[in-house]
Scaffold this motif. Structure first.
Motif: not given
Lengths: 387, 330
Positions: A127, A141, A145, A149-151, A153-154, A157-158, A202, A205
């Motif tokens: 990622g 996906l 969620h 939310n999913q983006m 998080e991505a 995380v970094h 996708m 993200m």
């Protein structure tokens, strides 16, 4: 076979450092696969899904990996991020990632093949340095969620950013991949989107942490033709704007012609031929590459010819043919040679390589391809070997 | 969401009507009525039967009326006055008899549900994530054992063990000194110290099947592409599992709330008889045997209503949990 692999290392590495051929904007090598082997340990035996693959992915360029189903192209891509699921495992080889060198810093080289699949080191690459998108936008996906939310998080995380900032970044990214009204749609669920829209999400993200390499595993296969074209256009534009490298997995030669700078043709876990896209299309060397190219319909063929198809089917990877794995289906099969010797990689130019005994490699005569005279200079494998 | 709730509430009205009709038909189904059973019992003992008294009773309870008149009498009293009629057997209003027992049944059901969830969730997740590990095999073995063992047998074994080895008779939900006492802190604590035995016995099969269902669902979900996507983002494994596949696999957990009550009533009857619990089960069986129609009918009606409410709640929970349901029906 061992000798062949050593030859690959000796022959491949200098070529990689030399960059592209004159004229081609061959960037620095970002990811280098050397002798990668990913095997699946099943009850029926070991399946050598990826069996000694050498590849170079250059900054800012697109490498298309082509082959029929089951040739190991997806597993190769997943091996890079250690995403191969049990009973599969990367068993040998190196996956060298050059990190941080782009901004003028000294950079470091990490061997991803040695990292533990769920470990911290590989997660810091996933990622961040290398992102990935998949074939099935419908199921890739989470449907329960929100996109946001999913983006978020991505992103988080970094990156050490707050939720609010991450959300603004997510909206910006959605706008970048042409999602209409991103400020509103960021709060919707993926099941409210079409397949093309989901693949855009996708992509957005995957780009959220500015990866140096985007691995796209058949991202257009599940989409209809118009949407395919839009997604390919989008990827090309984003590559121009962001300068990332793309590793594009596909079985569609039409897509290759559209997307690729470099091409690698895979067959049964091995790269049988690789080179710049023009060379591959105009002067295919390996009989398998030729067969693939002959099996695509061309506009302008007036006569109602039947399209050629490759005879036979891909052998079961658990029962690989001896010698050259393609010899059971090859038109240029040479008895006594092709079923005895595993063809080592033969360098035909700085970026050009083929694994076929027609071009030497077993010490026997190398007659060259029957129609090779009109194309590039006759390869003399031993002299061009190692550059 | 509000629209969904309102629509579901409206759906409940015809459902409840149908249930009340079916309930009434069921309690009318056996030949004869309470009085004929009563007369049979009296004459078998050799007692004289006063036919005039019987006729008077028949008249008083409307047993000679056509069935739809009887139904109307019954249901209109319940709906309009909250009057469930009298129990023939106990010669008391049904309402006096049932609420205590219903309270215990519901408390037991809810406790069993919560305990089942609490046990099944970690074990199910563990078994799926560590498929084919020694722990998974152990839990699978215990789970099948729990599924295959009838509740009442478990109850009998338990009674035997505690009597034989600990010299204690298990029975009831209260110690003798609290059984008839008014509610106070001591009684609550006493209840808590007894309730875990029936909860474990009644919940055993349900817990085992929940573990199996969660494990199977989670195994499916763990191989879905969205899990790979989450891995490709660089998230830690446990966070991926809890956020994505577990969430998808939890649907059945929520649905259980709806079907738990009827299955508990069914499974609990025998257990309650064996270990002597004052829940609805034993009384319902007794009422059915003696054709105490108002008592039996009230039980069945109330339990059916609770089941419908439980289903409604679990549907609403599911809609809250899964946006696809919310948007498809909203």
């Amino acid at each position: 076979m061992r000798a062949g692999e050593r030859a690959a290392e000796a022959g491949g590495a200098p070529a990689a450092q030399a960059g592209g051929a004159p004229g081609a904007p061959g960037g620095e090598v970002l990811v280098e696969l050397r002798g990668l082997k990913t095997h699946f340990f099943t009850d029926e035996g070991t399946v050598r899904a990826v069996d000694g693959v050498d590849l170079e992915i250059r900054r800012g360029r697109t490498l298309c990996v082509v082959g029929e189903s089951g040739c190991g192209k997806s597993i190769t891509a997943r091996s890079i991020l250690q995403l191969v699921e049990a009973p599969g495992r990367v068993v040998d080889g190196r996956i060298l990632l050059r990190r941080g060198g782009a901004d003028g810093g000294p950079g470091e080289v990490v061997d991803l093949a040695g990292l533990k699949p769920g470990g911290k080191e590989i997660r810091s690459v996933r990622g961040k340095d290398i992102a990935m998108i998949f074939q099935e936008p419908m199921t890739s996906l989470s449907l329960v969620h929100t996109v946001g939310n999913q983006m978020v998080e991505a992103i988080r995380v970094h990156n050490d950013v707050g939720k609010r900032e991450a959300r603004e970044r997510a909206v910006e990214l959605l706008g970048m991949v042409n999602i209409p009204n991103p400020g509103r749609l960021v709060d919707s669920y993926p099941f409210q989107f079409s397949g093309g829209m989901r693949q855009r999400v996708m992509i957005a993200m995957a780009l959220s942490c500015d990866p140096g390499l985007l691995i796209a595993d058949e991202p257009t296969t599940a989409l209809d033709v118009t949407t395919q074209a839009q997604i390919m256009e989008l990827l090309k534009r984003l590559q121009r704007e962001l300068g990332m490298a793309i590793m594009f997995i596909t079985h569609d030669m039409g897509v290759v012609a559209e997307m690729a700078d470099d091409v690698a043709i895979m067959y049964l876990g091995k790269v049988v031929e690789k080179g710049p896209v023009d060379d591959i299309f105009h002067d295919p060397k390996h009989p398998y590459t030729r067969a693939l190219l002959e099996s695509i319909p061309k506009i302008g063929h007036r006569r109602r010819e039947r399209l050629r198809s490759i005879k036979g089917i891909v052998p079961d990877p658990a029962n690989r043919p001896a010698g050259c794995v393609f010899h059971t289906r090859c038109d240029a099969f040479m008895p006594g040679r092709c079923d005895a010797t595993v063809p080592p990689p033969v360098a035909l130019g700085p970026d050009r390589q083929v694994r076929c005994l027609l071009y030497g490699g077993d010490g026997g005569p190398a007659p060259g391809a029957p129609d090779a005279q009109t194309a590039a200079p006759e390869p003399t494998p031993e002299s061009s070997h190692g550059d | 969401m509000a629209k969904l709730v309102i629509r579901r509430l409206i759906y409940m009205v015809p459902t409840m009507f149908a249930i009340s009709v079916v309930t009434f038909l069921i309690i009318q189904l056996p030949p004869g009525d309470f009085l004929s059973t009563y007369i049979a019992e009296l004459s078998s003992r050799g007692d004289a039967v006063d036919t005039r008294l019987v006729e008077a009773l028949r008249e008083r309870y409307g047993l000679n009326d056509p069935i739809y008149v009887q139904y109307y009498q019954w249901i209109s009293h319940i709906v309009l006055q909250g009057d469930f009629g009298d129990s023939f057997l106990y010669r008391r209003p049904v309402a006096d008899l049932i609420w205590n027992r219903l309270g215990l049944t519901i408390a037991l059901a809810v406790a069993t549900l919560l305990v089942s969830w609490a046990i099944a969730f970690p074990i199910g997740v563990y078994s799926a994530v560590k498929q084919h590990s020694a722990g998974d095999y152990a839990f699978t073995f215990i789970g099948f054992l729990g599924l295959a063992t009838p509740n009442f047998l478990l109850a009998l074994i338990f009674v035997w063990i505690s009597f034989n080895y600990f010299g204690q008779s298990v029975g009831g939900l209260f110690s003798p000194e609290f059984a008839d006492a008014a509610w106070n802190l001591g009684k609550v604590l006493d209840l808590l110290s007894h309730v875990w035995v029936p909860v474990l016995i009644i919940g055993m099969a349900g817990t085992a099947s929940l573990i199996r269902v969660l494990r199977a669902n989670l195994l499916d979900e763990l191989r879905k592409p969205y899990v790979t996507t989450a891995r490709a983002k660089g998230l830690p494994e446990w966070r991926i599992i809890l956020k994505y596949p577990v969430r998808m696999a939890l649907g059945p957990f929520i649905s259980t709330a709806g079907w738990l009550l009827p299955s508990l009533i069914g499974g609990e009857v025998l257990v309650s008889i064996v270990i002597g619990l004052d829940t609805t089960g034993p009384l319902l069986v007794e009422a059915l045997i003696s054709q105490d129609m108002y008592l039996a009918g009230s039980f069945i009606l109330i339990l059916a209503t609770l089941t419908v409410i439980g289903t409604l709640l679990s549907d609403l929970l599911l809609a809250w949990w899964d946006p696809r349901i919310r948007y498809a029906e909203g």
